[in-house]
Design an enzyme around this catalytic site. Structure first.
Site, PDB file in Angstrom:
ATOM      1  N   HIS A   1      -0.935  11.811 -42.627  1.00 56.92           N
ATOM      2  CA  HIS A   1      -0.695  13.079 -43.313  1.00 56.92           C
ATOM      3  C   HIS A   1      -1.952  13.450 -44.100  1.00 56.92           C
ATOM      4  CE1 HIS A   1       1.578  16.300 -45.183  1.00 56.92           C
ATOM      5  NE2 HIS A   1       0.999  15.956 -46.326  1.00 56.92           N
TER       6      HIS A   1
ATOM      7  N   ASP B   1       7.411  12.937 -45.360  1.00 56.07           N
ATOM      8  CA  ASP B   1       6.067  12.711 -45.939  1.00 56.07           C
ATOM      9  C   ASP B   1       6.159  11.843 -47.198  1.00 56.07           C
ATOM     10  OD1 ASP B   1       4.846  14.278 -43.987  1.00 56.07           O
ATOM     11  OD2 ASP B   1       4.904  16.098 -45.196  1.00 56.07           O
TER      12      ASP B   1
HETATM   13  C1  GAR Z   1      -4.128  15.896 -38.422  1.00 51.06           C
HETATM   14  O1  GAR Z   1      -5.050  16.475 -39.310  1.00 51.06           O
HETATM   15  C2  GAR Z   1      -2.992  15.252 -39.173  1.00 51.06           C
HETATM   16  O2  GAR Z   1      -3.397  14.735 -40.411  1.00 51.06           O
HETATM   17  C3  GAR Z   1      -2.040  16.391 -39.337  1.00 51.06           C
HETATM   18  O3  GAR Z   1      -2.134  17.123 -38.139  1.00 51.06           O
HETATM   19  C4  GAR Z   1      -3.435  16.996 -37.626  1.00 51.06           C
HETATM   20  C5  GAR Z   1      -3.339  16.661 -36.155  1.00 51.06           C
HETATM   21  O4  GAR Z   1      -4.603  16.667 -35.560  1.00 51.06           O
HETATM   22  N1  GAR Z   1      -0.710  15.923 -39.558  1.00 51.06           N
HETATM   23  C6  GAR Z   1       0.167  16.531 -40.353  1.00 51.06           C
HETATM   24  O5  GAR Z   1      -0.064  17.549 -40.947  1.00 51.06           O
HETATM   25  C7  GAR Z   1       1.522  15.830 -40.462  1.00 51.06           C
HETATM   26  N2  GAR Z   1       2.291  16.336 -41.523  1.00 51.06           N
HETATM   27  P1  GAR Z   1      -4.794  16.033 -34.125  1.00 51.06           P
HETATM   28  O6  GAR Z   1      -3.727  16.632 -33.225  1.00 51.06           O
HETATM   29  O7  GAR Z   1      -6.173  16.483 -33.718  1.00 51.06           O
HETATM   30  O8  GAR Z   1      -4.669  14.539 -34.248  1.00 51.06           O
END
Ligand code: GAR
Length: 222
Positions: A116, A152
């Protein structure tokens, strides 16, 4: 932790978007930094870019589209069926943007990890980078945590902390934080697979030692 001491750990990754964290974990598996294999990447979105990245990396992909199901419970039931085909040792949420039902969380409790983009418990939910800037925070970051019924809510395993620069907008901050995500998520998965992490009564133990609420903190000057 691996169920079979000889075979690589069985990992299923859930995504909704670009899949860069999934790829960082896949690369760590390929280099054998993680003694594991991603058996499947499952997306709730048919157009998630991460599906192409997984295919290019030779990983099986599957779509369980949440729009095909009338309720959250029905969707999660199908998702669980899809995941269970692979009898995973670890279920890794990597940008999986769905609220999970308690049934789902309970089924994989202790082997369900998430990343997160904030220093949890700060900034649960969305728009975390903008919220950190708006609050005038001097530092921000990202957290790898076990997933429980508390959305979360942690508990935290590992955090990367980055300074917030005066000139930062949300996108600049997001990019610096994502670089840290690609470092700490493979580390967290590796520790889990090696059996060094345990979730017990809502607390996390690393090498049998209780972690502080923040989890292990890594600082970056980036
Ligand atoms: C990441 O930045 C992760 O931290 C966030 O989504 C993005 C996915 O990137 N997750 C959340 O916000 C979960 N609540 P990715 O698809 O390139 O790994």
């Amino acid at each position: 932790m691996k169920a079979d001491p000889v075979e690589p750990a069985r990992i299923v990754v859930l995504i909704s978007g670009s899949g860069s964290n999934m790829l960082a974990i896949a690369e760590a598996c390929a280099k054998q930094d993680i003694d594991g294999e991603i058996l499947a990447v499952i997306s709730n979105k048919p157009d998630a870019q991460g599906l192409d990245k997984a295919k290019e990396a030779g990983i099986v992909t599957q779509v369980v589209d949440h729009k095909d199901y009338g309720t959250r419970e029905e969707f999660d039931a199908h998702l669980m069926r899809a995941i269970d085909e692979y009898t995973p040792d670890a279920v890794v949420l990597a940008g999986f943007m769905r609220i999970l039902t308690p049934d789902f969380v309970r089924r994989y409790k202790g082997k369900l990890l998430n990343i997160h983009p904030s220093l949890l418990p700060k900034y649960k939910g969305l728009s975390t980078h903008q919220r950190a800037i708006d609050a005038g925070d001097k530092e921000h970051g990202v957290t790898v945590h076990f997933v429980t019924e508390d959305l979360d809510g942690g508990p935290n395993i590992l955090q990367a902390v980055v300074p917030v620069h005066e000139s930062d907008d949300a996108e600049a901050l997001r990019l610096r934080i994502q670089a840290q995500e690609h470092i700490i998520y493979p580390i967290g998965v590796k520790w889990f697979i090696e059996g060094r992490l345990q979730l017990s009564k809502g607390d996390v133990y690393f090498d049998d030692k209780l972690l502080p609420e923040s989890g292990i903190r890594l600082n970056s000057d980036a």
